[in-house]
Design a protein around this motif. Structure first.
Motif, PDB file in Angstrom:
ATOM      1  N   MET A  71     142.891  41.891  -3.419  1.00  0.00           N
ATOM      2  CA  MET A  71     141.780  41.263  -2.832  1.00  0.00           C
ATOM      3  C   MET A  71     140.534  41.870  -2.989  1.00  0.00           C
ATOM      4  N   LYS A  72     140.816  43.289  -3.037  1.00  0.00           N
ATOM      5  CA  LYS A  72     139.670  44.389  -3.239  1.00  0.00           C
ATOM      6  C   LYS A  72     139.217  44.314  -4.848  1.00  0.00           C
ATOM      7  N   THR A  73     140.415  44.175  -5.705  1.00  0.00           N
ATOM      8  CA  THR A  73     139.808  44.159  -7.133  1.00  0.00           C
ATOM      9  C   THR A  73     139.008  42.866  -7.260  1.00  0.00           C
ATOM     10  N   ILE A  74     139.505  41.640  -6.802  1.00  0.00           N
ATOM     11  CA  ILE A  74     138.899  40.427  -6.887  1.00  0.00           C
ATOM     12  C   ILE A  74     137.410  40.441  -6.543  1.00  0.00           C
ATOM     13  N   ILE A  75     137.313  41.010  -5.433  1.00  0.00           N
ATOM     14  CA  ILE A  75     135.672  41.157  -4.799  1.00  0.00           C
ATOM     15  C   ILE A  75     135.063  42.206  -5.607  1.00  0.00           C
ATOM     16  N   ILE A  76     135.466  43.075  -6.061  1.00  0.00           N
ATOM     17  CA  ILE A  76     134.934  44.204  -6.943  1.00  0.00           C
ATOM     18  C   ILE A  76     134.430  43.323  -8.187  1.00  0.00           C
ATOM     19  N   SER A  77     135.470  42.690  -8.888  1.00  0.00           N
ATOM     20  CA  SER A  77     135.197  42.012 -10.126  1.00  0.00           C
ATOM     21  C   SER A  77     134.212  41.075  -9.826  1.00  0.00           C
ATOM     22  N   ILE A  78     133.893  40.195  -8.884  1.00  0.00           N
ATOM     23  CA  ILE A  78     133.049  39.090  -8.798  1.00  0.00           C
ATOM     24  C   ILE A  78     131.771  39.772  -8.755  1.00  0.00           C
ATOM     25  N   LEU A  79     131.651  40.961  -7.900  1.00  0.00           N
ATOM     26  CA  LEU A  79     130.431  41.727  -7.814  1.00  0.00           C
ATOM     27  C   LEU A  79     130.035  42.110  -9.102  1.00  0.00           C
ATOM     28  N   LEU A  80     130.723  42.755  -9.833  1.00  0.00           N
ATOM     29  CA  LEU A  80     130.426  43.234 -11.220  1.00  0.00           C
ATOM     30  C   LEU A  80     129.853  42.153 -12.372  1.00  0.00           C
ATOM     31  N   TYR A  81     130.596  40.986 -12.068  1.00  0.00           N
ATOM     32  CA  TYR A  81     130.071  40.044 -13.036  1.00  0.00           C
ATOM     33  C   TYR A  81     128.805  39.409 -12.539  1.00  0.00           C
ATOM     34  N   VAL A  82     128.472  39.326 -11.114  1.00  0.00           N
ATOM     35  CA  VAL A  82     127.131  38.707 -10.595  1.00  0.00           C
ATOM     36  C   VAL A  82     126.304  39.656 -11.046  1.00  0.00           C
ATOM     37  N   VAL A  83     126.469  41.224 -10.961  1.00  0.00           N
ATOM     38  CA  VAL A  83     125.400  42.117 -11.519  1.00  0.00           C
ATOM     39  C   VAL A  83     125.101  42.013 -13.133  1.00  0.00           C
ATOM     40  N   SER A  84     126.323  41.675 -13.752  1.00  0.00           N
ATOM     41  CA  SER A  84     125.925  41.808 -15.061  1.00  0.00           C
ATOM     42  C   SER A  84     125.376  40.364 -15.242  1.00  0.00           C
ATOM     43  N   THR A  85     125.448  39.414 -14.549  1.00  0.00           N
ATOM     44  CA  THR A  85     124.813  38.148 -14.919  1.00  0.00           C
ATOM     45  C   THR A  85     123.241  38.313 -14.799  1.00  0.00           C
ATOM     46  N   CYS A  86     122.965  38.893 -13.434  1.00  0.00           N
ATOM     47  CA  CYS A  86     121.714  38.779 -13.200  1.00  0.00           C
ATOM     48  C   CYS A  86     120.641  39.642 -13.784  1.00  0.00           C
ATOM     49  N   LEU A  87     121.346  40.830 -14.299  1.00  0.00           N
ATOM     50  CA  LEU A  87     120.639  41.745 -15.331  1.00  0.00           C
ATOM     51  C   LEU A  87     120.547  41.013 -16.407  1.00  0.00           C
ATOM     52  N   THR A  88     121.370  40.195 -17.264  1.00  0.00           N
ATOM     53  CA  THR A  88     121.019  39.290 -18.313  1.00  0.00           C
ATOM     54  C   THR A  88     120.005  38.287 -17.899  1.00  0.00           C
ATOM     55  N   ILE A  89     119.935  37.827 -16.800  1.00  0.00           N
ATOM     56  CA  ILE A  89     118.830  36.707 -16.662  1.00  0.00           C
ATOM     57  C   ILE A  89     117.425  37.328 -16.491  1.00  0.00           C
ATOM     58  N   TYR A  90     117.553  38.462 -15.847  1.00  0.00           N
ATOM     59  CA  TYR A  90     116.373  39.288 -15.739  1.00  0.00           C
ATOM     60  C   TYR A  90     115.784  39.768 -16.975  1.00  0.00           C
ATOM     61  N   SER A  91     116.619  40.235 -17.836  1.00  0.00           N
ATOM     62  CA  SER A  91     116.041  40.677 -19.293  1.00  0.00           C
ATOM     63  C   SER A  91     115.700  39.607 -20.219  1.00  0.00           C
ATOM     64  N   SER A  92     116.856  38.753 -20.369  1.00  0.00           N
ATOM     65  CA  SER A  92     116.394  37.642 -21.241  1.00  0.00           C
ATOM     66  C   SER A  92     115.289  36.633 -20.901  1.00  0.00           C
ATOM     67  N   GLY A  93     115.156  36.548 -19.476  1.00  0.00           N
ATOM     68  CA  GLY A  93     114.253  35.458 -18.948  1.00  0.00           C
ATOM     69  C   GLY A  93     114.826  33.988 -19.076  1.00  0.00           C
ATOM     70  N   GLN A  94     115.822  34.123 -19.243  1.00  0.00           N
ATOM     71  CA  GLN A  94     116.708  32.411 -19.142  1.00  0.00           C
ATOM     72  C   GLN A  94     117.679  32.665 -18.541  1.00  0.00           C
ATOM     73  N   ALA A  95     118.401  31.488 -17.599  1.00  0.00           N
ATOM     74  CA  ALA A  95     119.457  31.477 -16.904  1.00  0.00           C
ATOM     75  C   ALA A  95     120.782  31.432 -18.041  1.00  0.00           C
ATOM     76  N   SER A  96     121.302  32.465 -18.303  1.00  0.00           N
ATOM     77  CA  SER A  96     122.403  32.561 -19.331  1.00  0.00           C
ATOM     78  C   SER A  96     123.813  32.836 -19.002  1.00  0.00           C
ATOM     79  N   ILE A  97     124.270  31.445 -18.663  1.00  0.00           N
ATOM     80  CA  ILE A  97     125.595  31.310 -18.413  1.00  0.00           C
ATOM     81  C   ILE A  97     126.660  31.722 -19.411  1.00  0.00           C
ATOM     82  N   VAL A  98     125.991  31.779 -20.773  1.00  0.00           N
ATOM     83  CA  VAL A  98     126.723  32.119 -22.209  1.00  0.00           C
ATOM     84  C   VAL A  98     127.313  33.452 -21.911  1.00  0.00           C
TER      85      VAL A  98
END
Lengths: 84, 135
Positions: A1-28
């Motif tokens: 369970m801990k691994t799942i939560i940490i993983s989701i958190l890390l993927y969310v952070v990665s996606t947020c940083l990508t969106i911030y830097s590239s300026g568009q919603a990057s689901i790719v």
């Protein structure tokens, strides 16, 4: 369970940083990261000696959080490189 | 023997994926916004600041604007081939210029913040263009 939560958190952070830097919603990027995690889990599962399903789960538990960590290392490497 | 070959292939595959993931992490920053210093690649006019630029409104004269934000970096012909004049307060390539000044080769290209005033023949501001350019 801990691994799942940490993983989701890390993927969310990665996606947020990508969106911030590239300026568009990057689901790719998120899709590619998940694909890399699946492929990495398959490749890493060969190193375990149990049945396929257990091996894959053990590998996924390790690989899924590691993939966004490597992604973030690449992101911050480039971020900090230009500041030196 | 088969297992050794599989482990060898697995190692190559994992190494390849690590490299791909690391490089993928750098992709959003190509022409992207810098996290710690968002204006890192934006050249500013001498007295310019984004906060001061926000005070400029359409309908003001260019002299009033210059009192607030100073002289522009450079001027140019207006958009759409009109007789208007554009006053550019920011420009791209701050990192490129600093790299050239330091005699280094290769540079990083980040997003830059546009701040342009479009001024008509009566010296009135008729357009304000501001925002991030990922080019």
């Amino acid at each position: 369970m801990k691994t799942i939560i940490i993983s989701i958190l890390l993927y969310v952070v990665s996606t947020c940083l990508t969106i911030y830097s590239s300026g568009q919603a990057s689901i790719v990027t998120l899709g590619i990261l998940l694909l890399i995690a699946v492929l990495g889990s398959l490749a890493f599962s060969i190193w375990f000696k149990e049945n396929f399903k257990d091996n894959l789960l053990r590998a996924a538990k390790f690989v899924f959080p590691i993939v966004p960590v490597i992604f973030l290392l690449g992101y911050f490497y480039n971020t900090l490189k230009v500041m030196l | 023997m088969k297992l050794i070959v599989l482990k060898f292939l697995s190692t190559i595959c994992i190494a390849f994926l690590v490299v791909i993931t690391f490089v993928l992490g750098q992709v959003p920053l190509i022409e992207g916004k810098h996290l710690l210093n968002q204006y890192i690649d934006t050249e500013f006019a001498k007295d310019y600041s984004p906060e001061k630029f926000d005070k400029i409104k359409v309908g003001m004269t260019i002299d009033e604007a210059i009192e607030i934000i100073g002289e522009p970096l450079y001027k140019g012909q207006g958009y759409k081939d009109t007789l208007n004049t554009n006053y550019y307060y920011t420009g791209d390539g701050k990192l490129l210029n600093s790299t050239k000044d330091n005699g280094q080769s290769g540079y990083e290209d980040f997003a830059w913040y546009r701040s342009t005033l479009e001024v008509d023949r009566n010296n009135k501001i008729i357009g304000i263009d501001k925002g991030w350019s990922h080019d």
